[in-house]
Design a protein around this motif. Structure first.
Motif, short mmCIF file in Angstrom:
data_model
loop_
_atom_site.label_atom_id
_atom_site.label_comp_id
_atom_site.label_asym_id
_atom_site.label_seq_id
_atom_site.Cartn_x
_atom_site.Cartn_y
_atom_site.Cartn_z
N TRP B 53 -37.56 39.80 2.78
CA TRP B 53 -37.01 40.47 3.95
C TRP B 53 -37.29 41.97 3.90
O TRP B 53 -37.74 42.56 4.88
N PHE B 59 -37.44 37.71 7.82
CA PHE B 59 -36.06 37.33 7.58
C PHE B 59 -35.96 35.83 7.40
O PHE B 59 -36.21 35.08 8.34
N VAL B 261 -27.54 37.34 2.18
CA VAL B 261 -27.83 38.26 3.28
C VAL B 261 -26.87 39.43 3.24
O VAL B 261 -27.27 40.59 3.37
N ARG B 269 -31.98 46.39 1.83
CA ARG B 269 -32.99 45.38 1.56
C ARG B 269 -34.33 45.96 1.17
O ARG B 269 -35.18 45.27 0.62
#
Lengths: 237, 336, 290
Positions: B53, B59, B261, B269
């Protein structure tokens, strides 16, 4: 034959729209050709077909005698095709140096890479701005960075889509000199341009597109005196 | 230059983390060390998500699926083979199986022209398929060789790593192995991301089509990154199965998919080490919360996620690093 | 007689599946069609509708009224969420997916903390009837009718009202809409609220059929998802067609293999559709037109 690029009856259809219609084009190695034509004539579409961004609906494209019609874009790039597109194609968050690195690193050996990057950085006048993130460069500098990126791969054929868009007369002149010197080094160049001053400054031959077809071809002088060419720009045809 | 400072900060943070991980068995109790191993398994999961990601811009909801596949694969192999000497090869096989599954899905996605939001949706659908399927494998007819899949309750009796028939690794040596795995994975990823391939991936993340025009085989590179991320997630899953001795479908479910996540987004990220730090911190935090009886762990994590996405989209740890880098840069005299 | 009984059975199953798919997905489709946002709080908005309905019904409020109130409540929640959070994320699609997911997490966990693992549910109204030896629920048929009525209402809303015209203009081109004087911010809020209200309505409608738990929405999210992907962004064409096709697939599979396998089948169908028809049935229709 010995053409570096030849298009044979190339057409591209989008639904009912014929963006390109039976185009025949032949480019000699070392040539500097300008493509002109009214808006919507299919110039950018033509470049996308040559580069491989779009697939042809019919017809064939030959590069250095090889049929590249079915090749994906990245393979064409590896074979020596390079493009500077109309939409901005720099990496805004990377520095100018890193931009060049991305463009060149697949075509140049690891040992030669730093020198190639510095050489092009100098040639496009960005040596002092090498570490600046590309988003902070001026518009003209960004255009030149893109040209530099397209060239750092040392392509055999360079496609430039409106390289002087948004530039003033000084920058346009300088870009013209850059393009001519690139061509003098041996790179075949195909340029789409609206600016006739620029075309006069650099072109050896001119191809006129209209409604997706090749309308006329010749030297700059011939095209400028061509009655029908003037009329298509004025909308009479 | 701020970006170089940032990179230095990341290296320092990693060095500190590595030392902390190595020192842990000497400093904390054996129980906490064992817990730490499960945190490390999830750290690997987070690293796989941060890779795909953060670095490649894809994603994927599916990393938990590969986590689960890694765990189940190790379990299935070991429950069938039943020789303790085979544990390490089984671990390797589980990692490769997870990577292979990722490669398969990746081929379908990237060579099928699926991109952007639809990758997330497709991986979500795949994760749901696998979870739903595994949930109904309760009957005894659902087995692979001698390994019962076990439905909701999952597969149990999974043996830990062993060096030989008589030398099964205890909780502390298992932890050490996990720590080494995490450190080695980080170093490998750092190395790969600095290579031509890694730089190309970052270019793809910023501008996919333009990068292809420079000669990069974008789809192959995306596939490679996706498969690598699958391997890392699978390693995490296998280690998790080894840690607990069991693996269940809930590790692959929709709610499980939320956790990496949240942890990766909260840390940032775009930075592997930030994702690792935030994963370890958030896991420790939510575990302390639940062990003290609080039900608020998930609510807080949900709020954290929303706050991060809206106000600190780069992630807390990354934002902190950037701040430190800028402060450091402005306090030094400008060099010529 | 066997044939009639079998045929009716199939028809009933199909109606049941169709209703579920359409009712589950309408709210999600409306939001996705207008803003391209995949609202992962959709399941929790359904859950909120189920909870409000159940609370009110248990207090003696008539079921239809309770369901309507639930829909309005969910709509208000949706409007608040949009104004506070979602509107900041329109340029960042993946972030909006993640953020709505976080919101959903807070809502479901919040419901668990506030109301416990389950609340006393309402029993299914209208009872059952027998036909050709099998028993069927009247309410399920009512749900089928509701689905059709709702589709009709959506058609009227988008085609015959001022909101509908403005909404369609905004979907086509937000810039054009703005230059024509349409307040697109308000459009987005209204549409998100509408989507949320539809979700709440679905939750209310299905509350009498099953236990009401904080994870109530998870029984719908897969179906909603799948229908929106297969149907595409066009609510008026894509949703009913997808509902019909997937309803067929679902009832066929559920009949022979059970609900789990049916779900797996739906998901696999979705994956294939994404690959082959990225814009769903709506895309196919749009292409056919040009």
């Amino acid at each position: 034959m010995g053409h570096i690029l030849s298009l044979r009856n190339v057409s591209k259809r989008f639904g009912g729209l014929r963006a390109s219609d039976g185009i025949d084009l032949a480019l000699n190695a070392g040539e500097l050709r300008c493509i002109i034509g009214p808006n919507g004539a299919g110039k950018s579409t033509l470049f996308k077909l040559i580069m491989g961004q779009l697939a042809v609906s019919s017809g064939e494209i030959f590069f250095r005698e090889e049929n590249i019609t079915a090749l994906p874009m990245w393979r064409r790039a590896r074979r020596g095709l390079s493009i500077k597109m109309q939409v901005p194609g720099i990496y805004p968050d990377l520095s100018a140096r890193e931009n060049l690195r991305i463009a060149a690193q697949l075509h140049v050996s690891r040992a030669a890479l730093p020198e190639v990057i510095e050489r092009w950085l100098t040639r496009i006048g960005l040596l002092d701005a090498g570490e600046t993130p590309a988003r902070f460069l001026s518009h003209g500098q960004q255009q030149w960075l893109e040209i530099g990126m397209a060239l750092s791969a040392e392509p055999a054929l360079l496609l430039l889509d409106e390289p002087t868009a948004g530039m003033g007369p000084e920058e346009t002149r300088a870009t013209g000199e850059l393009v001519k010197s690139i061509n003098a080094d041996g790179t075949t160049v195909l340029v789409i341009e609206h600016d006739m001053e620029f075309v006069r400054q650099v072109a050896q031959r001119v191809t006129v597109l209209h409604y997706g077809r090749v309308f006329a071809e010749g030297s700059v002088a011939e095209i400028e005196q061509h009655e029908d060419v003037m009329r298509i720009y004025l909308g009479a045809v | 230059m701020a970006s170089r400072r940032f990179a230095t900060l990341e290296t320092i943070a990693f060095a500190v983390l590595a030392c902390a991980l190595v020192a842990a068995p000497f400093v904390v109790s054996a129980y906490q060390v064992s817990n730490l191993m499960s945190f490390l398994a999830f750290t690997l999961l987070s690293m796989s998500l941060a890779l795909i990601w953060g670095c490649v811009g894809i994603f994927s909801f599916g990393q938990v699926a590969f986590f689960g596949i890694g765990g189940y694969a190790y379990g299935i192999i070991m429950l069938n083979v039943q020789h303790p000497e085979f544990t390490f090869p089984a671990l390797l096989a589980a990692v490769l199986i997870a990577g292979g599954a990722a490669a398969l899905l990746g081929y379908f996605i990237f060579y099928g022209g699926v991109n952007d939001v639809f990758v997330g949706i497709t991986t979500l659908a795949v994760t749901l398929v696998i979870e739903t399927f595994m949930q109904q494998t309760a009957g005894s007819q659902w087995h692979v060789g001698q390994a019962q899949l076990g439905g909701y309750n999952g597969m149990t009796g999974i043996p830990p790593l062993a060096l030989s028939a008589t030398n099964t690794l205890g909780p502390v040596p298992l932890y050490v192995f996990a720590a080494v795995a995490v450190i080695a994975t980080y170093l490998l990823l750092r190395f790969l991301l600095a290579s031509r391939w890694g730089r190309g991936l970052r270019a793809i993340e910023q501008h996919r089509e333009r990068t292809e025009s420079f000669g990069y085989d974008v789809r192959l590179m995306q596939l490679g990154a996706f498969a690598l991320a699958g391997c890392i997630a699978g390693l995490g899953g296998a280690l998790y199965a080894i840690w607990g001795g069991y693996i269940t479908p809930s590790t692959m479910g929709l709610s499980a998919a939320a956790l990496p996540v949240i942890m990766v987004a909260a840390g940032g990220r775009s930075s592997l080490i930030a994702a690792m730090i935030s994963t370890l911190l958030l896991q420790y935090f939510s575990q302390s919360l639940s062990s003290s009886g609080s039900q608020y762990a998930l609510v807080i994590l949900g709020v954290v996620l929303v706050v991060v996405v809206v106000f600190v989209p780069d992630g807390f740890v990354v934002a902190l690093f950037r701040l430190a880098a800028r402060i450091g840069a402005s306090s030094k005299p400008v060099k010529g | 007689m066997e044939f009639v009984s079998g045929a009716f059975n199939v028809l009933y199953q199909f109606t049941d599946s169709f209703a579920l798919l359409v009712l589950a997905s309408l709210g999600l489709a409306v939001i996705f069609g207008m803003m391209g946002v995949v609202n992962l709080a959709h399941g929790e908005l359904i859950m909120s509708g189920a909870y409000v309905t159940t609370f009110l019904a248990n207090k003696g409020v008539a079921l239809p009224l309770a369901i309507l109130v639930a829909a309005v409540t969910a709509g208000i929640i949706g409007a608040v969420l949009e104004r506070l959070i979602v509107h900041r994320l329109y340029g960042r699609l993946i972030d909006s997916v993640v953020a709505t997911w976080g919101i959903g997490l807070v809502m479901s966990q919040g419901a668990l903390i506030l109301f416990g693992p389950s609340i006393p549910s309402v029993s299914t109204p209208l009872g059952s009837f027998t036909f050709a030896g099998s028993t069927y629920s009247w309410y399920r048929l009512v749900l089928g009718v509701c689905a059709l009525v709702l589709l009709l209402l959506m058609y009227l809303l988008f085609m015959r009202t001022k909101y509908g015209v403005q909404a369609r203009a905004t979907i086509q081109s937000p810039e054009m809409a703005r230059s024509l004087g349409i307040d697109t911010r308000r459009m987005y809020t209204l549409t998100f609220a509408l989507g949320a209200a539809l979700a709440g309505l679905t939750g209310g409608l299905y509350a009498p059929t099953t236990t009401v738990v904080p994870t109530f929405g998870s029984g719908f999210i897969v179906e909603a998802f799948v229908t929106v992907i297969v149907g595409g962004a066009n609510v008026l064409i894509g949703t009913p067609l997808a509902g019909a096709i997937l309803g067929g697939v679902n009832s066929l599979l559920a009949g022979s293999y059970g609900t789990f396998i049916a779900r797996v089948g739906l998901l696999l169908a979705t994956i294939v559709v994404i690959r082959v028809l990225p814009r769903g049935i709506s895309g196919l229709v749009a292409r056919g037109r040009s």
